[in-house]
Design an enzyme around this catalytic site. Structure first.
Site, PDB file in Angstrom:
ATOM      1  N   SER A   1       0.860 -33.012 -43.895  1.00  0.00           N
ATOM      2  CA  SER A   1      -0.161 -33.483 -42.958  1.00  0.00           C
ATOM      3  C   SER A   1       0.355 -34.674 -42.165  1.00  0.00           C
ATOM      4  O   SER A   1       1.097 -35.506 -42.676  1.00  0.00           O
ATOM      5  CB  SER A   1      -1.410 -33.921 -43.733  1.00  0.00           C
TER       6      SER A   1
ATOM      7  N   GLY B   1     -21.083 -10.292  18.817  1.00  0.00           N
ATOM      8  CA  GLY B   1     -21.979  -9.298  18.233  1.00  0.00           C
ATOM      9  C   GLY B   1     -21.264  -8.133  17.578  1.00  0.00           C
ATOM     10  O   GLY B   1     -20.057  -7.937  17.752  1.00  0.00           O
ATOM     11  N   THR B   2     -22.046  -7.355  16.829  1.00  0.00           N
ATOM     12  CA  THR B   2     -21.460  -6.295  16.010  1.00  0.00           C
ATOM     13  C   THR B   2     -20.849  -5.161  16.839  1.00  0.00           C
ATOM     14  O   THR B   2     -19.833  -4.579  16.450  1.00  0.00           O
ATOM     15  CB  THR B   2     -22.508  -5.723  15.026  1.00  0.00           C
TER      16      THR B   2
ATOM     17  N   LYS C   1       1.193 -24.807 -26.812  1.00  0.00           N
ATOM     18  CA  LYS C   1       1.660 -24.605 -25.445  1.00  0.00           C
ATOM     19  C   LYS C   1       3.118 -24.208 -25.489  1.00  0.00           C
ATOM     20  O   LYS C   1       3.883 -24.791 -26.263  1.00  0.00           O
ATOM     21  CB  LYS C   1       1.487 -25.903 -24.667  1.00  0.00           C
TER      22      LYS C   1
ATOM     23  N   ARG D   1     -23.256 -20.502   6.926  1.00  0.00           N
ATOM     24  CA  ARG D   1     -24.211 -20.946   5.908  1.00  0.00           C
ATOM     25  C   ARG D   1     -23.598 -21.086   4.512  1.00  0.00           C
ATOM     26  O   ARG D   1     -24.227 -21.591   3.600  1.00  0.00           O
ATOM     27  CB  ARG D   1     -25.413 -19.982   5.869  1.00  0.00           C
TER      28      ARG D   1
HETATM   29  C1  UD1 Z   1     -27.015  -6.971  11.379  1.00  0.00           C
HETATM   30  C2  UD1 Z   1     -27.750  -5.860  12.110  1.00  0.00           C
HETATM   31  C3  UD1 Z   1     -29.127  -5.705  11.521  1.00  0.00           C
HETATM   32  C4  UD1 Z   1     -29.004  -5.404  10.055  1.00  0.00           C
HETATM   33  C5  UD1 Z   1     -28.221  -6.495   9.363  1.00  0.00           C
HETATM   34  C6  UD1 Z   1     -27.968  -6.127   7.918  1.00  0.00           C
HETATM   35  C7  UD1 Z   1     -26.889  -5.912  14.374  1.00  0.00           C
HETATM   36  C8  UD1 Z   1     -27.108  -6.352  15.760  1.00  0.00           C
HETATM   37  N1  UD1 Z   1     -27.821  -6.198  13.509  1.00  0.00           N
HETATM   38  O1  UD1 Z   1     -27.718  -8.168  11.666  1.00  0.00           O
HETATM   39  O2  UD1 Z   1     -29.829  -4.654  12.163  1.00  0.00           O
HETATM   40  O3  UD1 Z   1     -30.282  -5.261   9.480  1.00  0.00           O
HETATM   41  O4  UD1 Z   1     -26.948  -6.685   9.989  1.00  0.00           O
HETATM   42  O5  UD1 Z   1     -27.335  -7.161   7.256  1.00  0.00           O
HETATM   43  O6  UD1 Z   1     -25.882  -5.292  14.108  1.00  0.00           O
HETATM   44  N2  UD1 Z   1     -19.803  -9.650  12.763  1.00  0.00           N
HETATM   45  C9  UD1 Z   1     -18.603  -9.687  13.410  1.00  0.00           C
HETATM   46  N3  UD1 Z   1     -18.559 -10.095  14.695  1.00  0.00           N
HETATM   47  C10 UD1 Z   1     -19.670 -10.472  15.371  1.00  0.00           C
HETATM   48  C11 UD1 Z   1     -20.900 -10.434  14.699  1.00  0.00           C
HETATM   49  C12 UD1 Z   1     -20.937 -10.008  13.388  1.00  0.00           C
HETATM   50  O7  UD1 Z   1     -17.567  -9.356  12.831  1.00  0.00           O
HETATM   51  O8  UD1 Z   1     -19.546 -10.836  16.560  1.00  0.00           O
HETATM   52  C13 UD1 Z   1     -19.830  -9.218  11.367  1.00  0.00           C
HETATM   53  C14 UD1 Z   1     -20.200 -10.376  10.472  1.00  0.00           C
HETATM   54  O9  UD1 Z   1     -19.026 -10.988   9.937  1.00  0.00           O
HETATM   55  C15 UD1 Z   1     -20.989  -9.720   9.375  1.00  0.00           C
HETATM   56  C16 UD1 Z   1     -21.578  -8.476  10.040  1.00  0.00           C
HETATM   57  O10 UD1 Z   1     -20.837  -8.254  11.207  1.00  0.00           O
HETATM   58  O11 UD1 Z   1     -20.183  -9.274   8.315  1.00  0.00           O
HETATM   59  C17 UD1 Z   1     -23.055  -8.599  10.337  1.00  0.00           C
HETATM   60  O12 UD1 Z   1     -23.261  -9.654  11.241  1.00  0.00           O
HETATM   61  P1  UD1 Z   1     -24.527 -10.574  11.169  1.00  0.00           P
HETATM   62  O13 UD1 Z   1     -24.423 -11.588  12.228  1.00  0.00           O
HETATM   63  O14 UD1 Z   1     -24.757 -11.030   9.787  1.00  0.00           O
HETATM   64  O15 UD1 Z   1     -25.666  -9.519  11.589  1.00  0.00           O
HETATM   65  P2  UD1 Z   1     -27.193  -9.645  11.305  1.00  0.00           P
HETATM   66  O16 UD1 Z   1     -27.788 -10.552  12.300  1.00  0.00           O
HETATM   67  O17 UD1 Z   1     -27.438  -9.900   9.884  1.00  0.00           O
END
Ligand code: UD1
Ligand code: CA
Length: 476
Positions: free
Chosen positions: A409, A77-78, A355, A15
């Site tokens: 000047s 995912g995280t 400069k 985004r």
């Molecule tokens: C996550 C949380 C949510 C929380 C929110 C706060 C989870 C599942 N959800 O959601 O509960 O309220 O953050 O901002 O954890 N990232 C990776 N690899 C991945 C996915 C994400 O490194 O595969 C990193 C992203 O770069 C980012 C962070 O983890 O810095 C959060 O990821 P994002 O996808 O923004 O999570 P949210 O959906 O916002």
């Protein structure tokens, strides 16, 4: 207890709509991930691990060996992201029994806040039932955050991601900023057991329900809501910038700098300013800039990578990669460019540009002048409209001006040229030849009074005219 911080920073940052990885976008003069790294560094003695993915070469080039890296090749995912750091953390930091998880896109998160989580965890960890501790925030607008669901006793039972919320859960105002402090053994034993979500991702947030199902406890620590906004868009970036700018201004004000309008004063975090200096509205001070005491900077000035001494004044001017010694001043509408050096007390008035030049103490340049590649000694008066003609189309040439010289000047100093001590030029002179000490020249080309011919058969003029044109033809 030994804490290893892990920063998750593999996300696309789609985004932001940028070719630059999201976490490298600058906030108040530092890439946002550097802020995050600094906060993490302040909360632990162990070198942090950054989980990189999208744009990892660029991220690693910026952060260098300040941290260790784990690569998440596929964004699943995280929980999956944290798992990528598992091998590294367990090998290289065997002694780390605690894992602090934070993010590369939360530049406002303070070290103090991370420490409050680590400290709360440290106090509670003798309870063998404790699986981990985490921050929570309360916010009127919960959009985008996982909701904190509590049981009848007020204990945290689960985090529910927004998409999975019931209507009742969607109204919950206690939210998950995503910062956790884990017992390492428990974390590594359970992370691989996190189930796949309907979206095919692995959610770190599921660890809460998993811990509770095992009869374990999760400790929550309330944090201020304004530090944990992750940056997803350039709108968020501007909000973070504004917040950070205010923090930086407050730091300077508390240290003795007057900032008359912090809202329009943009000071990079890297800048240093001495006490009793005054920064007036509409001023940007950036990069590796150091300003002394009792200086007045602004209004409406831009200072980049410059050193400005005590008592200097910069009024509606731009100063880049330049040095101003104590008591010198510039403006309004002045421009110091790379390599400009004003000696103590030098005065530069309206529309001056300097400069790659040194102007020694006592020299004055009041109006409309350009000085480039010049060395100008003490107490020189540089008349309005003086120009060092330092470029012949191919090369830059040097102008040397001795002490106590009076430049009339509208004098053109056709470099290379030297004016000896005490020399004078008449208004409108085009100086093509060196002028001896205390010599006087005037006219076009400039010559001593009483002399009808240009000195030395105009040979310098031919050189200056013909050579560059020939060279230029060749390059065309
Ligand atoms: C996550 C949380 C949510 C929380 C929110 C706060 C989870 C599942 N959800 O959601 O509960 O309220 O953050 O901002 O954890 N990232 C990776 N690899 C991945 C996915 C994400 O490194 O595969 C990193 C992203 O770069 C980012 C962070 O983890 O810095 C959060 O990821 P994002 O996808 O923004 O999570 P949210 O959906 O916002
Ligand atoms: Ca997010």
């Amino acid at each position: 207890m030994k804490v290893i911080p892990v920063l998750l920073a593999a996300g696309f940052g789609t985004r932001m709509k940028s070719n630059l990885p999201k976490v490298l976008h600058p906030v108040a003069g530092r890439p946002m991930i550097e802020w995050c790294l600094r906060s993490a560094e302040g909360a632990s003695d162990v070198i942090p691990v950054v989980v990189v993915g999208h744009g990892r070469e660029q991220v690693m080039a910026v952060l260098g060996d300040r941290c260790a890296y784990a690569v998440q090749a596929e964004l699943l995912g995280t929980a999956h992201a944290l798992q990528q750091a598992g091998a590294l953390v367990q090998n290289e930091a065997k002694a780390a029994d605690t894992v602090l998880v934070t993010y590369g896109d939360m530049p406002l998160l303070r070290t103090e806040t991370l420490r409050s989580l680590v400290d709360a965890y440290a106090r509670a960890r003798k309870d063998p039932a404790l699986a981990f501790a985490m921050l929570t925030i309360t916010r009127e607008d919960p959009q985008g955050f996982g909701r904190i669901v509590r049981d009848a006793h007020g204990e945290i039972a689960a985090i529910v991601e927004e998409v999975d919320c019931t209507n009742d859960q969607r109204r919950i105002r206690e939210l998950n900023p995503g910062i956790y402090c884990f017992d390492a053994a428990w974390l590594w034993a359970n992370l691989s057991r996190v189930p796949m979500s309907a979206k095919g991702e692995y959610y770190l947030t599921d660890l809460v329900a998993m811990a509770v199902a095992q009869g374990k406890r999760v400790l929550t620590v309330a944090a201020a809501a304004d530090e944990t906004d992750g940056i997803n868009t350039r709108v968020h970036l501007a909000q973070a910038e504004a917040h950070m700018r205010m923090r930086i201004c407050e730091r300077h004000m508390l240290a003795g700098v007057t900032i008359s309008d912090p809202a329009t004063t943009w000071i990079d975090d890297t800048v240093r300013i001495g006490t009793d200096s005054l920064v007036l509205p509409g001023t940007l001070i950036q990069g590796n800039t150091v300003i002394g005491r009792n200086a007045v900077i602004g209004p409406h000035s831009v200072i980049v990578d410059s050193t400005i001494g005590d008592g200097c004044r910069v009024t509606m001017s731009m100063v880049e990669k330049a040095r101003m010694d104590a008591g010198s001043n510039i403006g309004p509408y002045g421009h110091l460019r790379s390599g400009a050096h004003l000696g103590a007390g030098v005065h530069l008035g309206n529309f001056g540009e300097v400069k790659d030049s040194y102007l020694a103490p006592g020299t004055k340049m009041g109006h409309f002048s350009y000085i480039g590649n010049a060395r100008i000694q003490e107490n020189v008066n540089i008349g309005a409209g003086t120009i060092t003609c330092n470029y012949d189309g191919v090369h830059k040439h040097e102008t040397i001006v001795g002490r106590d010289v009076f430049i009339g000047s509208d004098t053109m100093l056709v470099a290379p040229v030297t004016l000896g001590d005490g020399a004078r030029t008449g208004a409108g002179s085009v100086v093509t030849h060196d002028v001896p000490a205390r010599g006087v020249v005037y006219g076009v080309p400039a010559r001593p009074p009483g002399s009808n011919r240009a000195p030395l058969q105009n040979e310098g003029i031919e050189k200056a005219d013909a050579a560059p044109f020939a060279a230029r033809k060749e390059t065309l």
